[in-house]
Design an enzyme around this catalytic site. Structure first.
Site, mmCIF file in Angstrom:
data_model
loop_
_atom_site.group_PDB
_atom_site.id
_atom_site.type_symbol
_atom_site.label_atom_id
_atom_site.label_comp_id
_atom_site.label_asym_id
_atom_site.label_seq_id
_atom_site.Cartn_x
_atom_site.Cartn_y
_atom_site.Cartn_z
ATOM 1 N N SER A 58 45.998 50.535 45.090
ATOM 2 C CA SER A 58 47.399 50.584 45.535
ATOM 3 C C SER A 58 47.590 51.679 46.594
ATOM 4 O O SER A 58 46.803 52.628 46.677
ATOM 5 C CB SER A 58 48.302 50.840 44.332
ATOM 6 N N LYS A 76 32.937 53.289 40.435
ATOM 7 C CA LYS A 76 33.920 53.510 39.357
ATOM 8 C C LYS A 76 34.832 52.284 39.381
ATOM 9 O O LYS A 76 35.781 52.218 40.157
ATOM 10 C CB LYS A 76 34.697 54.802 39.621
ATOM 11 N N CYS A 115 45.762 41.072 46.932
ATOM 12 C CA CYS A 115 46.282 41.914 48.013
ATOM 13 C C CYS A 115 46.589 41.077 49.246
ATOM 14 O O CYS A 115 47.259 41.546 50.160
ATOM 15 C CB CYS A 115 45.281 42.989 48.369
ATOM 16 N N GLU A 167 55.691 46.248 46.560
ATOM 17 C CA GLU A 167 54.625 45.273 46.318
ATOM 18 C C GLU A 167 54.741 44.877 44.839
ATOM 19 O O GLU A 167 54.360 45.632 43.948
ATOM 20 C CB GLU A 167 53.253 45.899 46.578
ATOM 21 N N PHE A 180 41.649 46.364 39.733
ATOM 22 C CA PHE A 180 41.430 45.376 38.674
ATOM 23 C C PHE A 180 41.406 43.938 39.187
ATOM 24 O O PHE A 180 40.855 43.049 38.537
ATOM 25 C CB PHE A 180 42.529 45.508 37.593
ATOM 26 N N GLU A 229 39.296 50.323 35.050
ATOM 27 C CA GLU A 229 39.143 50.437 33.593
ATOM 28 C C GLU A 229 39.784 49.257 32.860
ATOM 29 O O GLU A 229 39.624 49.099 31.661
ATOM 30 C CB GLU A 229 39.747 51.772 33.104
#
Ligand code: NAD
Length: 500
Positions: free
Chosen positions: A227, A174, A282, A383, A150, A177
């Site tokens: 992740s 993909k 990240c 994290e 995301f 969402e």
């Protein structure tokens, strides 16, 4: 009024048919703006079939044609930067300037892909033996898939599909969402640029769609960013199904500050890198290691700056930091701050409970700063992916590097110093894929590759740069002999061929 998003398959919008869907929320208001369909296995199969059919033509298309489409796409992307950035802010929450930066960094990889004619040249050795030549070419894999997180809804897909398409592959994306609209807009722009139908497809969804892509016999390779636990699952499952796979995971990026560093510059960098995009990067710096006696001074300078970070909706030009992606994620981030003191941290700034007037239902949290953080504290071990900066203390450079290298993650690491020798040692000794010297977020430019070490990347290839051309193509070596009618060395020879 919520709007219902569609998949993008075979060059057109295709309504979801599985009956499953999820809400997309504006993080600044907490309002559901969009419903996103969740594909079932059958819908994924339709997208893969469209990509497979399109590969017949695109895989053999001329470099000139691919180049023309990518240049046209680059122009469109440039003209639609602002629109894309607004879509990102509406679903992710990051401030507009940051969203514009994300589009710009994605565009860099489109620039790389526009150089496809130089990248796909192959190799030739003439006369390896008498009248024998050897050429090496690289060919596309077929249908490749991208599964993205995301936090960079436009940039991370652009880490993948531009070099994949430039190499002649067709693509099924993909996207996350949580903020899926930018991916669909990018698909429309690719179509406007002249990309044939079916070469780029978007299927929305959750684990059901991902798992189908991982096992689908017609998907040749999978690129994943997300992740660490999911990256591990993707790597294992896709590899078990015989696919080429690169799976980039989470991070805990350290910034080592040596006693000779410019402490104001280090504090500026720490605040920018820890709280930019609300820590949902990240490559965010989430741990500062203060070496020698500078800890108290550095923490004071960081706190002074952190208190001034302006928090508000990403659409407000005065905002420097927006909300977190969901209320659930905000609450999880807050729990790390709430638990910090009991785990031995000094809570210098507690950003939990922050509100923004007029936006009471937004997913807000302020900035938090934890000092003297033990390596056993959850805020250090996990994290956190929010605006929480941990400061740790080390007596010496060696102790500091050992601390950084003990982390299971190895995405980015930075050193702040005026000592070139120490910086050089750090470059060689630190266990991370991307290193910054007086640069807190060392995200490589598009023509170098991006990737971490250890639990931050599973697979052999980093994304974009030179690695991308290797990941998205496979090699073929051709040995050719055109005998001269005058040759007298013919006849049967059962010996192993060698070139004399
Ligand atoms: P995530 O792992 O939850 O989701 C990433 C993708 O995987 C999404 O498309 C999601 O739908 C899908 N997914 C989620 N659960 C799944 C499951 N059980 N099985 C199969 N697919 C699943 O990550 P996120 O929360 O969207 O993004 C944040 C994470 O991404 C952070 O850990 C961050 O560090 C990481 N990230 C890493 C990089 C990098 O370059 N290393 C870059 C950006 C983000």
């Amino acid at each position: 009024m919520t709007h219902t998003l569609a998949h993008w398959i075979g060059g057109k919008h295709v309504a979801g048919a599985s009956g499953r869907q999820g809400p997309v929320t504006d993080p600044a208001t907490g309002e559901v703006t969009t419903q996103v369909p969740f594909a079932d296995a059958g819908e994924v199969d339709t997208a893969v079939a469209a990509a497979r059919e399109a590969f017949t033509e695109w895989g053999g298309s001329s470099l000139a044609r691919r180049s023309a489409v990518l240049f046209a796409f680059r122009g469109l992307l440039d003209r639609h930067r602002d629109e894309l950035a607004r879509l990102i802010t509406a679903e992710h929450g990051k401030v507009h300037s940051d969203a514009l930066g994300e589009v710009a960094r994605g565009l860099e990889v489109v620039d790389l892909a526009c150089a496809l004619t130089l990248q796909l040249k192959g190799e030739l050795s003439t006369q390896v033996a008498t009248r024998v030549d050897v050429s090496a070419i690289r060919q596309p894999l077929g249908v490749v898939a991208g599964i993205t997180p995301f936090n960079f809804p436009a940039m991370v897909p652009m880490w993948m599909f531009p070099p994949a398409l430039a190499s002649g592959n067709t693509f099924v994306l993909k996207p996350s969402e949580k903020d899926p609209s930018a991916a669909v807009r990018v698909a429309e722009l690719l179509a406007e640029a002249g990309l044939p139908d079916g070469v780029f497809n978007v299927v929305h969804g959750d684990r059901v769609a991902v798992d189908r892509l991982l096992e689908h016999p017609d998907v040749a390779a999978v690129s994943f960013v997300g992740s660490t636990p999911i990256a591990r699952h993707i790597h294992t499952t896709a590899a078990a199904h015989g696919k080429r796979v690169q799976a980039l995971g989470g991070a805990k990026n350290h910034m080592l500050v040596l006693p000779d560093a410019d402490l104001d510059a280090a504090a500026d960098a720490a605040v920018s890198a820890a709280y930019g995009s609300a820590g949902e990067r990240c490559m965010a710096v989430s741990a500062v290691v203060a070496v020698g006696g500078i800890g108290d001074d550095l923490v004071a300078r960081i706190a002074e700056r952190a208190r001034k970070v302006r928090i508000g909706p990403g659409t407000d030009p005065a905002s420097e930091m927006g909300p977190l992606i969901t209320a659930a994620h905000r609450d999880k981030v807050a729990s790390y701050v709430h638990g910090a003191a009991a785990q031995g941290c000094e809570v210098v700034l507690d950003g939990t409970g922050h509100t923004v007037a007029g936006h009471e239902n937004g997913h807000w949290i302020g900035v938090s700063l934890l000092d003297r953080v033990p390596v056993t504290a959850d805020a250090y071990r996990d994290e956190v992916f929010g605006p929480v900066l941990c400061v740790l203390r080390a007596e010496t450079y060696e102790e500091g590097v050992a601390l950084v290298n003990a982390s299971p993650y190895g995405n980015g690491a930075a050193i702040f110093t005026r000592d070139g020798g120490a910086a050089r040692r750090f470059q060689l000794e630190v266990q991370a894929g991307m290193v910054g010297v007086n640069v807190p977020i060392p995200v490589p430019v598009g023509y170098h590759s991006f990737g971490g070490w250890k639990d931050s990347l599973f697979g052999d290839h980093h994304v974009y740069g030179n690695d991308a051309w290797h990941f998205y193509t496979r090699g073929k070596v051709i040995t050719t002999r055109w005998p001269d009618p005058a040759d007298t060395d013919g006849g049967v020879n059962l010996g192993f061929p060698h070139h004399g």
